[in-house]
Design a protein around this motif. Sequence first.
Motif, short mmCIF file in Angstrom:
data_model
loop_
_atom_site.label_atom_id
_atom_site.label_comp_id
_atom_site.label_asym_id
_atom_site.label_seq_id
_atom_site.Cartn_x
_atom_site.Cartn_y
_atom_site.Cartn_z
N LYS A 236 -1.86 -21.73 47.93
CA LYS A 236 -1.45 -23.00 48.38
C LYS A 236 0.03 -23.49 47.62
O LYS A 236 0.79 -24.17 48.41
CB LYS A 236 -2.73 -23.98 48.00
CG LYS A 236 -2.54 -25.36 48.67
CD LYS A 236 -3.99 -26.10 48.64
CE LYS A 236 -4.99 -25.51 49.59
NZ LYS A 236 -4.75 -25.67 50.87
N GLN A 237 0.19 -23.28 46.49
CA GLN A 237 1.13 -23.40 45.85
C GLN A 237 2.46 -22.85 46.53
O GLN A 237 3.69 -23.69 46.69
CB GLN A 237 1.42 -22.98 44.20
CG GLN A 237 0.59 -23.84 43.58
CD GLN A 237 0.24 -23.26 42.20
OE1 GLN A 237 -0.34 -23.63 41.31
NE2 GLN A 237 0.68 -21.86 42.03
N GLU B 263 -2.62 -31.97 51.97
CA GLU B 263 -3.88 -32.05 51.45
C GLU B 263 -4.67 -33.32 52.12
O GLU B 263 -5.54 -33.43 51.41
CB GLU B 263 -3.76 -32.14 50.01
CG GLU B 263 -3.56 -30.65 49.42
CD GLU B 263 -4.34 -29.66 49.78
OE1 GLU B 263 -5.78 -29.71 49.28
OE2 GLU B 263 -4.07 -28.66 50.12
N LEU C 210 -2.08 -30.21 42.26
CA LEU C 210 -3.30 -29.48 42.91
C LEU C 210 -4.50 -29.51 41.75
O LEU C 210 -5.69 -29.69 42.17
CB LEU C 210 -2.89 -27.93 43.25
CG LEU C 210 -1.92 -27.75 44.31
CD1 LEU C 210 -1.43 -26.42 44.83
CD2 LEU C 210 -2.75 -28.34 45.71
N TYR D 85 8.82 -26.83 51.56
CA TYR D 85 9.79 -27.72 50.99
C TYR D 85 10.97 -27.25 50.87
O TYR D 85 12.14 -27.76 50.89
CB TYR D 85 9.31 -28.15 49.61
CG TYR D 85 10.17 -29.34 49.17
CD1 TYR D 85 10.07 -30.48 49.57
CD2 TYR D 85 11.37 -29.13 48.16
CE1 TYR D 85 10.89 -31.67 49.11
CE2 TYR D 85 11.91 -30.05 47.88
CZ TYR D 85 11.76 -31.40 48.11
OH TYR D 85 12.54 -32.69 47.74
N THR E 298 2.77 -32.34 49.53
CA THR E 298 1.43 -31.84 49.05
C THR E 298 0.52 -32.74 49.51
O THR E 298 -0.49 -32.23 50.06
CB THR E 298 1.46 -31.53 47.71
OG1 THR E 298 2.57 -30.63 47.17
CG2 THR E 298 0.10 -30.96 47.06
N LEU F 114 8.14 -33.22 46.60
CA LEU F 114 7.14 -32.35 46.69
C LEU F 114 5.61 -32.72 46.60
O LEU F 114 4.89 -32.33 47.24
CB LEU F 114 7.50 -31.37 45.47
CG LEU F 114 8.31 -30.03 45.85
CD1 LEU F 114 8.85 -29.60 44.42
CD2 LEU F 114 7.74 -29.14 46.57
N ILE F 115 5.54 -33.78 45.77
CA ILE F 115 4.40 -34.35 45.75
C ILE F 115 3.82 -35.28 47.11
O ILE F 115 2.58 -34.96 47.40
CB ILE F 115 4.05 -35.63 44.57
CG1 ILE F 115 4.59 -34.80 43.28
CG2 ILE F 115 2.95 -36.21 44.67
CD1 ILE F 115 3.36 -33.59 42.78
N VAL G 41 3.74 -29.00 41.47
CA VAL G 41 2.80 -29.13 42.51
C VAL G 41 1.63 -28.35 41.85
O VAL G 41 0.40 -28.85 42.27
CB VAL G 41 3.64 -28.06 43.34
CG1 VAL G 41 2.31 -27.31 44.31
CG2 VAL G 41 4.41 -28.78 44.24
N ILE H 201 3.19 -24.64 49.86
CA ILE H 201 3.86 -25.87 49.73
C ILE H 201 5.31 -25.90 49.43
O ILE H 201 6.34 -26.41 49.93
CB ILE H 201 3.28 -26.84 48.42
CG1 ILE H 201 1.82 -27.08 48.94
CG2 ILE H 201 3.87 -27.84 48.28
CD1 ILE H 201 0.88 -27.50 48.03
#
Length: 155
Positions: free
Chosen positions: A143-144, A33, A124, A151, A29, A25-26, A120, A147
């Motif tokens: 945005k969350q 980004e 952020l 995923y 993101t 997830l990171i 997440v 993402i």
Amino acid sequence: MSVIIDFFDETNEVKEEQIEMIQGLINLTAQMEEVDEAEMSITFVTNERIQELNHQYRGKDQPTDVISFAMEDMGEGEVEIIGEESARLLGDIVISIPRTKEQAEEYGHSFARELGFLSVHGFLHLLGYDHMTEEDEKVMFKKQKEILHAYGLER
């Protein structure tokens, strides 16, 4: 693009597959980004520990779900350190595992989904997003959602 994450589990409750999910997830993101080469940490703690941190750093004497400490936020009187090109040091995220479990149950979704959401959300914040105003909240929460959807981590 990759984000190096140092994981610390003070609760001994987070499973390897959950850590791998958070890493994925990171990294997703970071890709979305446009973050290249960064380092950060994520620490999993008890409600008591996160309450101490919440009180010490935010003046709120109660447990919370996640706290982020962004390294790139310049506080009053701090001096920017400029050195050789290297990975961005983004900061630290602290997540309460008991609160994660409570909120997963409260919202009617899995522990993994809540853990992913909090990761997440915290990331952020490290990237400079916030939700202090209604407008900022709309941007960050949209945005969350994007993402987590990308995923495949749905409610």
